[in-house]
Design a protein around this motif. Sequence first.
Motif, PDB file in Angstrom:
ATOM      1  N   VAL A   1     -73.899  71.780 -31.097  1.00 17.75           N
ATOM      2  CA  VAL A   1     -74.668  73.015 -31.193  1.00 17.75           C
ATOM      3  C   VAL A   1     -73.707  74.186 -31.046  1.00 17.75           C
ATOM      4  O   VAL A   1     -72.874  74.195 -30.135  1.00 17.75           O
ATOM      5  CB  VAL A   1     -75.760  73.096 -30.103  1.00 17.75           C
ATOM      6  N   VAL A   2     -73.812  75.181 -31.932  1.00 19.36           N
ATOM      7  CA  VAL A   2     -72.917  76.338 -31.897  1.00 19.36           C
ATOM      8  C   VAL A   2     -73.753  77.612 -31.973  1.00 19.36           C
ATOM      9  O   VAL A   2     -74.935  77.579 -32.290  1.00 19.36           O
ATOM     10  CB  VAL A   2     -71.900  76.294 -33.053  1.00 19.36           C
ATOM     11  N   ASP A   3     -73.122  78.752 -31.687  1.00 19.16           N
ATOM     12  CA  ASP A   3     -73.819  80.028 -31.846  1.00 19.16           C
ATOM     13  C   ASP A   3     -73.113  80.930 -32.851  1.00 19.16           C
ATOM     14  O   ASP A   3     -73.365  82.125 -32.902  1.00 19.16           O
ATOM     15  CB  ASP A   3     -73.980  80.749 -30.498  1.00 19.16           C
ATOM     16  N   GLU A   4     -72.228  80.343 -33.665  1.00 22.64           N
ATOM     17  CA  GLU A   4     -71.505  81.094 -34.692  1.00 22.64           C
ATOM     18  C   GLU A   4     -71.384  80.248 -35.957  1.00 22.64           C
ATOM     19  O   GLU A   4     -70.972  79.089 -35.894  1.00 22.64           O
ATOM     20  CB  GLU A   4     -70.104  81.471 -34.206  1.00 22.64           C
ATOM     21  N   MET A   5     -71.717  80.818 -37.105  1.00 24.67           N
ATOM     22  CA  MET A   5     -71.672  80.071 -38.360  1.00 24.67           C
ATOM     23  C   MET A   5     -70.252  79.673 -38.746  1.00 24.67           C
ATOM     24  O   MET A   5     -70.040  78.645 -39.381  1.00 24.67           O
ATOM     25  CB  MET A   5     -72.324  80.893 -39.479  1.00 24.67           C
ATOM     26  N   ARG A   6     -69.272  80.480 -38.361  1.00 26.05           N
ATOM     27  CA  ARG A   6     -67.889  80.103 -38.698  1.00 26.05           C
ATOM     28  C   ARG A   6     -67.473  78.838 -37.942  1.00 26.05           C
ATOM     29  O   ARG A   6     -66.691  78.029 -38.457  1.00 26.05           O
ATOM     30  CB  ARG A   6     -66.924  81.247 -38.397  1.00 26.05           C
ATOM     31  N   VAL A   7     -67.992  78.647 -36.716  1.00 21.10           N
ATOM     32  CA  VAL A   7     -67.692  77.432 -35.962  1.00 21.10           C
ATOM     33  C   VAL A   7     -68.378  76.232 -36.614  1.00 21.10           C
ATOM     34  O   VAL A   7     -67.790  75.153 -36.728  1.00 21.10           O
ATOM     35  CB  VAL A   7     -68.126  77.573 -34.492  1.00 21.10           C
TER      36      VAL A   7
END
Length: 314
Positions: free
Chosen positions: A237-243
């Motif tokens: 789970v991430v909070d940034e689309m680049r990640v």
Amino acid sequence: MADSDALGDMSLRELQARLPGLLVFQSVAQHLNFARAADDLRVTPTAVSKAIKQLEAQMGIRLFNRNTRSTSLTEAGQRLYSNLRPALKQVSYSLESAASDTEHPSGLLRINTSFVAYATLIEPHLADFLASHPDIRFELSLDSTLVDIVESGFDAGIRLGHALQRDMIAAPLGPPQAMVAVASPDYTAANGRPSHPRDLLAHRCIRQRFSSHTRFFEWTFHVDGKPVVIDVDGPMVVDEMRVATTAAVNGIGIAYVFRRFVDSHIATGALEVVLERYSQPRVSFHVYYPSTRQMPGKLRAFIDYIRAANRQSP
């Protein structure tokens, strides 16, 4: 003067005497750092310290608690800052609005947006914009959350149309954006390619969460003419689309991203689009600013330039 609320009872002469100090106070209160305030005001830290001491003496109150490591507002200082900031902001907008029709817009332009919007809509054109407007200084805040741009002192924000704040004037910025599911060739070779959105339930998906919320970003597809949301799951789970994009390139799983944001990875073969026939109908980013204020020249110049540049982009 015993209380910052008494500012409203000042004579014009008293206000004129204290206004320079109030401007310095506003900058120090914003940064909570004398050196940064000095840089912002383009004066020396000594001059800033002297102005604050003089203002505190004039008002008869202590505005800051400070030592060698930190600076913080006192209760009276916080009250003064809360009352002063909107008043000074309105003065700034009034002055800039009066000059909005000049051929040389100037001043500090503060924009809040997500990294995706910056990378796809602003970054490719920023150098040319600043070269065309040498008197504009550009300050950018990249944030995946929705902040109050008025409260935070931004001139404008850029977000998807459905995520705009209330009471804002908004204009579409750039072409519509399509959402697609992508995976690396290594991932699809090892795990197969989903042929229908429901197949994602059996795949490793990289989920995205807005950092200020508990909900996940929805994976929406177009099935038989209707939007269908798939409640995916996976190892990350991430909070940034680049990640999420980097994780997909590394073969961790399938990511759900803006097509334009990953075009370069698709072109090199690092990522493949899956379920393309079910891709979600396109959505647009919008630039927005407070409806209660006239648009200053620096913001008008920025919006006109970036909108025109993105209309010309392939």
